[in-house]
Scaffold this motif. Structure first.
Motif, mmCIF file in Angstrom:
data_model
loop_
_atom_site.group_PDB
_atom_site.id
_atom_site.type_symbol
_atom_site.label_atom_id
_atom_site.label_comp_id
_atom_site.label_asym_id
_atom_site.label_seq_id
_atom_site.Cartn_x
_atom_site.Cartn_y
_atom_site.Cartn_z
ATOM 1 N N SER A 144 4.250 15.129 8.884
ATOM 2 C CA SER A 144 4.794 14.285 7.819
ATOM 3 C C SER A 144 3.776 14.137 6.697
ATOM 4 C CB SER A 144 5.159 12.901 8.370
ATOM 5 O OG SER A 144 6.256 12.986 9.244
ATOM 6 N N PRO A 182 12.944 15.437 12.100
ATOM 7 C CA PRO A 182 12.203 15.936 10.940
ATOM 8 C C PRO A 182 13.148 16.253 9.789
ATOM 9 C CG PRO A 182 12.317 17.612 12.643
ATOM 10 C CD PRO A 182 12.885 16.374 13.237
ATOM 11 N N SER A 234 10.252 12.281 8.313
ATOM 12 C CA SER A 234 11.177 12.105 9.425
ATOM 13 C C SER A 234 12.142 10.976 9.101
ATOM 14 C CB SER A 234 10.431 11.798 10.733
ATOM 15 O OG SER A 234 9.708 10.595 10.611
#
Length: 365
Positions: A273, A253, A248
């Protein structure tokens, strides 16, 4: 005409298995292309349909009947080979009529069928010539004519254009496709050339290592590949793939490559992530961005192709191919800035499979 049903077909030579349970349904009148690299099993599968190779397991059906144990002549198919397989001592007319001669067909019927096929293929002026007096394209048309006169339920083509030069291959592709539209006979065509597959097929079966990777219409495979293998094999130039991870930035994102390049993500594909993945983007889905914005890329090779320009560039140390539908004034060693169209991006896991939900296939204009 007939449908062809391949159900969990297996082929082994001793302990070596080359087809691992292949299943494909081919509809009546459909033109289906089996495509893949050398050794993927496509020609073996075609020869099994023809009865030239025994099947180890599973079933093959033609026109609603299982043909596993039938001899080739009982399957009502006709095959066009790569090397034409014409008899050098026979004229064009005699070559085309050979199967009818073997079956004892009346002379009048043979003459009519040969004349009809010759008319379709533009061979009428050549009927009295011998194969040595013909060009490669003419010989291939004779081989096709020999198949047509039999009026089979299914046509099988085994890389029929690989011996022809590039210009003649393009012309013969158009002829074969036109012939299919006219006769509407179920056709199964094998090639390793994905351009042939894209331009000729109603549907393509992409094979890899004795397995079916994906089946679909040409543009669906191009726009919506379900594996990295299909993404790289279908399309010329092939899809660019960058290894990295989901992350991110500024609360949004993103995808960060192993070289630290930050790339945008499609709206409907995201993962936690740190998830490792491959980021795929086709060459034509890049645009030139203003200097200092977008992705920095060092120009390596510029290939002007007339209406478009292909540029090979280095992005974070990885070579990428871009295609612009315009003439752009750049030279090797220049720095350009690229922007990707995020909703054209394909994302694959580390095993090479497409992340779901898959992006919906793009509208075909």
């Amino acid at each position: 005409m007939a449908n062809v049903t391949i159900d969990k077909a297996r082929k082994a030579y001793g302990l070596v298995e080359v087809l691992h349970g292949v299943s494909v349904d081919i509809r009546d009148g459909e033109f289906v292309v089996l495509v893949g690299p050398s050794g993927c099993g496509k020609s073996t599968l075609l020869r099994m349909i023809a009865g030239l190779e025994n099947i180890t397991g599973g079933t093959i059906g033609i026109g609603g009947r299982v043909v596993n144990d039938l001899a080739p002549k009982q399957r009502d198919i006709s095959m066009v080979f790569q090397n034409y397989a014409l008899y050098p001592h026979m004229t064009v007319a005699e070559n085309m009529a050979f199967s009818l001669t073997l079956s004892g067909a009346p002379k009048a019927e043979k003459q009519k069928r040969v004349a009809d096929a010759a008319g379709i293929l533009g061979l009428t002026p050549l009927l009295d010539r011998y194969p040595r007096q013909l060009s490669g394209g003419q010989r291939q048309r004779v081989a096709m004519g020999r198949s047509i006169v039999r009026k089979p339920q299914v046509f099988l083509f085994d890389e029929p254009l690989s011996n022809l030069d590039a210009k003649l291959r393009v012309a013969m592709r158009a002829e074969i496709k036109s012939l299919h539209r006219r006769l509407a006979t179920t056709t199964i065509y094998v090639t390793h050339d994905q351009v042939e597959a894209m331009t000729m097929a109603d549907r393509i079966v992409v094979m890899n290592g004795g397995h079916v990777e994906q089946v679909g219409r040409p543009l669906d495979l191009y726009d919506d590949p379900q594996s990295m293998f299909v993404a790289e094999f279908i399309g010329s130039p092939s899809m660019n793939l960058l290894k990295g991870r989901f992350d991110s930035a500024d609360g949004q994102p993103v995808f960060i490559t192993d070289a630290g390049i930050v790339l945008p993500l499609p709206d409907n594909v995201s993962r936690p992530s740190g998830t490792e993945a491959f980021y795929g983007i086709r060459p034509e889905y890049f645009t030139i961005a203003p200097i200092g914005s977008g992705i920095p890329a060092g120009v390596l090779v510029v290939e002007p192709l007339g209406p478009e320009t292909q540029v090979t560039a280095s992005v974070g140390g990885q070579t990428m191919v871009t295609m612009f539908h315009e003439r752009i004034n750049v030279q090797p060693d220049d720095m350009i800035w690229l922007r990707v169209q995020p909703n054209r991006v394909c994302l694959f896991d580390t095993a090479g499979r497409r992340f779901q939900p898959a992006i919906a296939p793009f509208a075909h204009l």
